[in-house]
Design an enzyme around this catalytic site. Structure first.
Site, PDB file in Angstrom:
ATOM      1  N   TYR A 190      -3.970  -2.495 -10.315  1.00 26.56           N
ATOM      2  CA  TYR A 190      -3.897  -2.302  -8.855  1.00 26.56           C
ATOM      3  C   TYR A 190      -3.034  -3.370  -8.192  1.00 26.56           C
ATOM      4  O   TYR A 190      -2.179  -3.061  -7.352  1.00 26.56           O
ATOM      5  CB  TYR A 190      -5.315  -2.310  -8.268  1.00 26.56           C
ATOM      6  N   TYR A 202      -4.349   3.860   8.043  1.00 30.67           N
ATOM      7  CA  TYR A 202      -5.708   3.336   8.207  1.00 30.67           C
ATOM      8  C   TYR A 202      -6.258   3.691   9.577  1.00 30.67           C
ATOM      9  O   TYR A 202      -6.223   4.850   9.970  1.00 30.67           O
ATOM     10  CB  TYR A 202      -5.730   1.824   7.943  1.00 30.67           C
ATOM     11  N   LYS A 242       0.398   3.291  -3.066  1.00 24.29           N
ATOM     12  CA  LYS A 242      -0.777   4.137  -3.280  1.00 24.29           C
ATOM     13  C   LYS A 242      -0.414   5.622  -3.305  1.00 24.29           C
ATOM     14  O   LYS A 242      -1.068   6.418  -3.986  1.00 24.29           O
ATOM     15  CB  LYS A 242      -1.815   3.870  -2.190  1.00 24.29           C
ATOM     16  N   SER A 245       0.795  -1.235   0.000  1.00 22.62           N
ATOM     17  CA  SER A 245       0.000   0.000   0.000  1.00 22.62           C
ATOM     18  C   SER A 245       0.824   1.280   0.000  1.00 22.62           C
ATOM     19  O   SER A 245       0.272   2.359  -0.221  1.00 22.62           O
ATOM     20  CB  SER A 245      -0.954   0.007   1.200  1.00 22.62           C
ATOM     21  N   VAL A 297       1.386  -3.785   3.956  1.00 23.07           N
ATOM     22  CA  VAL A 297       1.339  -5.071   4.658  1.00 23.07           C
ATOM     23  C   VAL A 297       2.535  -5.959   4.327  1.00 23.07           C
ATOM     24  O   VAL A 297       2.687  -7.031   4.905  1.00 23.07           O
ATOM     25  CB  VAL A 297       0.018  -5.833   4.398  1.00 23.07           C
TER      26      VAL A 297
END
Length: 304
Positions: free
Chosen positions: A189, A240, A67, A64, A258
Site C-alpha cells: 500500500y 473524500y 487507488k 491516493s 495529497v
C-alpha cells in the site's frame, strides 16, 4: 476542441498570480519538502492530441490517485466478487477516518478511502507472488512507459508515519477482511501511494477511462461495465468529504492525492491531470480544484 491550449494557458496565468496556494502535506515528511510554487496541467483528448502548460513534465508522488489503478487491476482480476469486501458508497468522512469501519463490521465504505484501498491491496497480494512488481508492470503497460517507478523515499516516509493505516489494517484483520499479513499488505500500500508520475504520464495513463477501457495503443484493460463503475466511484468518492463539492463545481469523475495531483475524465472527450502541491483544508490541491472548475466552465464540457 482546438482552443484547449489557449484555455490552459489562460488558467495557468490566472492561478499563478494567487498568493494563497494551500499547504503542502508535511505530515508525510518527504512530501513536506516539495516546492509549493509548482503548478502544471496536461490534457489529452480522445483523439490523442496533447495540451500542456507549466510544470507538467515534473514527477510527483500521486498518492491516493493510485487507488484507482489498484482498484482497476483487482476488479479486472476478480470481478464483482470485490464488492463482497468493500462497499461503493461515499463516506462523507476524511480519507483516514476509522469510525465507519467499526460501525459497518469491517467493510470499508468504498475502495477510494484508505481502508478500502488496503482491502484492494490485500486482494492483489493474494493474487500475486509479488504484488508490488505486478502492479508496477500493470501501470507501465497501460502507459506504455517502462520509466514509471516508485519513490522509495516517499514509501519509507509513509511507512514511518502511517500509524492510522496500521490501525485500519489491524481493524480490518480483526473483522476477517484482510487475508494476508498486515505488514506485507501495508508495504504494498505504501509503495502504491509512492508511485511517481508527471501530469503528462498521469493523463496518458487515465486515457483508458475515457476510451472504454482501452489504452492509447487500443489494448483492453477493463470492460465497458467496469469502466462505468470506476468512473462512477471517482465521481461520488474521489475527493473524500469534498466529493460533492467537486461534482458541483467541476462536474467530472476524478481522483485527488495529497501529493497535490488531481486527475479528471470526461468519457469520449478528454482526460486532464493537474499538479499543485498546496492543499486545501480537505486535503485536495487548492489550485488544482480551481483550475478544473475554470476548465469545465470555459469549455462548457462536463458530464452534466
Amino acid at each position: 476542441m482546438s482552443n484547449f491550449q489557449n484555455i490552459l494557458d489562460e488558467i495557468s496565468g490566472n492561478l499563478n498570480t494567487l498568493k494563497d496556494r494551500g499547504t503542502v502535506a508535511s505530515y508525510i515528511p518527504e512530501l513536506g519538502k516539495i516546492d509549493a510554487s509548482k503548478f502544471g496541467i496536461h490534457l489529452i483528448d480522445i483523439h490523442k492530441n496533447h495540451y500542456t502548460t507549466g510544470d507538467s513534465d515534473e514527477l510527483f508522488s500521486i498518492q491516493s490517485i493510485s487507488k484507482v489503478l489498484t482498484l482497476s487491476q483487482a476488479f479486472s482480476l476478480i470481478g464483482d466478487r470485490l464488492w463482497e469486501r468493500v462497499d461503493v458508497e461515499p463516506s462523507g468522512d476524511p480519507f483516514n477516518h476509522l469510525s465507519l469501519l467499526e460501525m459497518e463490521n469491517g467493510i470499508p465504505r468504498n475502495p477510494l478511502i484508505n481502508a478500502g484501498a488496503i482491502v484492494v491491496c490485500d486482494v492483489l497480494v493474494s493474487q500475486f507472488k509479488n504484488a508490488k512488481e505486478e502492479f508496477l508492470s500493470y501501470v507501465q503497460e497501460i502507459a506504455n512507459d517502462p520509466t514509471i517507478s516508485y519513490d522509495e523515499k516517499v514509501a519509507a516516509s509513509e511507512q514511518q508515519t502511517g500509524f492510522r493505516n496500521y490501525a485500519a489494517a489491524n481493524l480490518l484483520k480483526s473483522y476477517g477482511n484482510l487475508e494476508n499479513n498486515v505488514e506485507e499488505v501495508l508495504d504494498f500500500y505504501f509503495h502504491q501511494c509512492s508511485l511517481q508520475l508527471s501530469c503528462k504520464q498521469l493523463a496518458s495513463l487515465f486515457y483508458m477511462f475515457i476510451n472504454r477501457g482501452q489504452c492509447q495503443r487500443n489494448n483492453t484493460f477493463l470492460n465497458i461495465g467496469q469502466v462505468k463503475r470506476i468512473n462512477a466511484l471517482m465521481l461520488s468518492c474521489g475527493f473524500y468529504d469534498e466529493a460533492g463539492e467537486f461534482a458541483f463545481k467541476v462536474g467530472l469523475p476524478g481522483k485527488s492525492g495529497v501529493g497535490g495531483g488531481i486527475v479528471a475524465v470526461l468519457p469520449n472527450q478528454f482526460c486532464v491531470a493537474t499538479w499543485s502541491p498546496g492543499l486545501n483544508v480537505k486535503g485536495n490541491s487548492k489550485l488544482g480544484m480551481l483550475a478544473l472548475e475554470q476548465l469545465t466552465t470555459r469549455t462548457d464540457l462536463s458530464i452534466f
